[in-house]
Write an enzyme that holds these catalytic residues in place. Structure first.
Site: not given
Length: 572
Positions: A272, A293, A376, A378-379, A445, A465
């Site tokens: 991001k 964001e 970030a 990842f899962l 949000d 998020d």
């Protein structure tokens, strides 16, 4: 006559086929033709006064890889055991780079911080890394974070884990074979045709030899994404900052641009980018669903989640990314590649494709080609560890005029309490934790949330998020606290930690300041945002105390721990 018509029809079909093939070939070759045209025209090369590197100056030149198609990087694996969100429409969601030349000085400050020293003073006293106040708060060899994590409230053990309580049982027949994870819909044009021999051969190796991202996946259980003292988290944060980026593609869905990046060790991350400076506030007339964001909000949310001892946000780190070498030159996503351009200020920019803010007017520009971003972890991929997406009971209307039911019904929580999964177990308490977390960062949000399907309803909510947090430091959005005000329920462990963080020696803003200084793009937050968290913490505690006055302590505070002198045990 009939034979003549048949022959003419066959000739027509053949001509249409040839025209279609020709058009397909031309479209495929268009990016390479554009590169050649730009590379041969000396006037199009960047003459930026900022001192562009060789890659940037040769903006239109072809990049030839051995054994690869001229002008495009080699194909690379883009999906191994990983994913970020099960909801393709999920809204996954700053200080500028004027001081790039002083990065070596900042690195020295980080080295001192690692020894629990003090960061050097700079000119801007408003940023969390700066100012003489740091010297008053942190003496040499002293760490508020270490003191906090040594407190008994941060030593509460989780229950003993059974095979049903861990996401992956390494001793079972389940092997981490990357071929299990099929490519999913986020792969864009140009991402097809992976070579299976490029997959990481993790199926037969020992756990110790796994990369950090895979160790992180194996450590997930019913109660936490990672344990308090898990050294893998620090290693994974370091990987997010230092690992070589080998492939980039746009993530489908969502309102704003996000990129999927693959590392040399086959780990993947959600990128991001920085969209506004740290001191900029969201305009008061902006609706929450039209807000930017923020990359620094994602980073700060991870640190806050850890300080609150939730450990429900995947590891996230800030990174300074070279848009030329680490995005444009390694992407095989032609749609993304075509959006790169040079701005009038001779900076490299791109805008990608998304629902909002993906236009030339909202382009992401480097200085000249360096840009801050949050990365970030990842899962696990959903083909191996499915996640369930739940609609938040206190979801907002996302409409300019309409109100949600909870906004007009003061007894709305009573209805929620009678609805599964909130009528039993710990789910309602998890929502209260998430409510306090969102209020502290100012995030409005939270329309959906996710849980791991394997653990059913008896598991934690994943705090994904968080990019729309930290938008306003001069305003506290009290509507975020409505679930807590209506339900008047909170875990005892959460309540005690909030009280602890309100004390001067464990002050939340000081702890966040110290924790965020370890990030590579520090300072992460503008100083007023830190002060706002202290203020909001007091407001949240007052809300709990008001509930206790209206009802009684035992009806409001769920006793999930037993405190006996210096011993704390969990009742989870």
């Amino acid at each position: 006559m009939k034979m003549i018509l048949v022959r003419k029809f066959r000739v027509l079909i053949l001509m249409v086929f040839l025209v279609a093939c020709t058009m397909h070939i031309m479209i495929d070759l268009l990016p390479k033709l554009e590169r050649r045209a730009t590379g041969t025209d000396g006037n199009t090369e960047c003459s930026c006064s900022h001192g562009l590197n060789e890659e940037t100056q040769g903006w239109g030149k072809q990049r030839v890889n051995s054994g690869a198609e001229s002008g495009w990087p080699n194909k690379h694996t883009l999906r191994i055991l990983q994913d970020f969100s099960s909801d393709p429409n999920s809204n996954l969601t700053s200080h500028s780079l004027e001081k790039i030349a002083g990065m070596s000085d900042k690195n020295e400050a980080f080295k001192k911080l690692e020894q629990f020293g003090i960061s050097e003073d700079h000119n801007n006293k408003q940023l969390i890394q700066d100012g003489s106040i740091n010297k008053q708060r942190l003496g040499k060899g002293y760490s508020r974070l270490a003191l906090l994590f040594d407190h008994p409230l941060y030593k509460i053990p989780i229950p003993d884990l059974t095979e049903d309580d861990v996401l992956f049982n390494v001793k079972s027949d389940i092997r981490f074979n990357p071929k299990v994870a099929e490519p999913q819909q986020w792969q864009n044009e140009g991402n097809e045709g992976h070579d299976e021999e490029e997959f990481l051969p993790t199926g037969e190796t020992s756990v110790d030899s796994y990369p950090n991202w895979l160790k992180f996946h194996i450590g997930i259980n019913r109660y936490e994404l990672y344990s308090r003292d898990n050294p893998v988290v620090a290693g994974l944060l370091q990987d997010l900052v230092t690992q070589k980026i080998t492939s980039v593609a746009m993530k489908s869905g969502g309102t704003q641009l996000k990129l999927i990046m693959t590392f040399q060790n086959y780990g993947q991350t959600l990128f991001k980018p920085m969209k506004q400076t740290r001191e900029q506030e969201t305009p008061p007339d902006f609706f929450y669903f039209s807000d930017f964001e923020r990359h620094n909000s994602e980073i700060a949310a991870f640190h806050l989640d850890r300080i609150l001892d939730f450990r429900r946000v995947p590891p996230i780190a800030g990174r300074l990314v070279n848009m030329t070498k680490e995005i444009r030159d390694v992407t095989r996503d032609k749609k993304l590649w075509r959006t790169f351009f040079i701005s009038p200020a001779n900076n490299i920019c791109f805008y990608g494709e998304c629902s909002y803010y993906c236009t030339t007017e909202h382009a992401l520009c480097g200085k000249p080609d360096q840009i801050e971003a949050s990365l970030a972890a990842f899962l696990p991929d959903q083909s191996l560890a499915k996640r369930k997406t739940w609609r938040s009971p206190w979801r907002r209307s996302y409409h300019k005029r309409k109100k949600a039911e909870w906004e007009v019904d003061l007894d709305y929580c009573e209805e929620v309490k009678q609805t599964p999964p909130y009528n039993s177990g710990t789910r309602l308490l998890d929502v209260m934790d998430m409510t306090i977390f969102d209020f502290l960062i100012g995030n409005m949000d939270r329309h959906h949330y996710e849980t791991f399907e394997k653990f059913g309803n008896e598991t934690f909510i994943i705090h994904l998020d968080n990019g729309r947090g930290f938008g306003k430091y001069s305003h506290d959005e009290l509507s975020i606290l409505v679930p807590l005000n209506q339900c008047c329920r909170i875990r005892k462990s959460t309540y005690l930690r909030l009280q602890l963080l309100a004390k001067e020696e464990y002050k939340l803003s000081y702890l966040m300041e110290e924790s965020l200084l370890k990030d590579s793009i520090a300072p992460v937050l503008y100083q007023p945002h830190l002060e706002a968290m202290d203020r909001r913490l007091r407001i949240a505690l007052k809300a709990v105390n008001d509930c206790i006055e209206k009802k009684n302590y035992n009806d409001v505070v769920e006793n999930d721990i037993d405190i006996d002198i210096n011993t704390i045990t969990s009742k989870r």
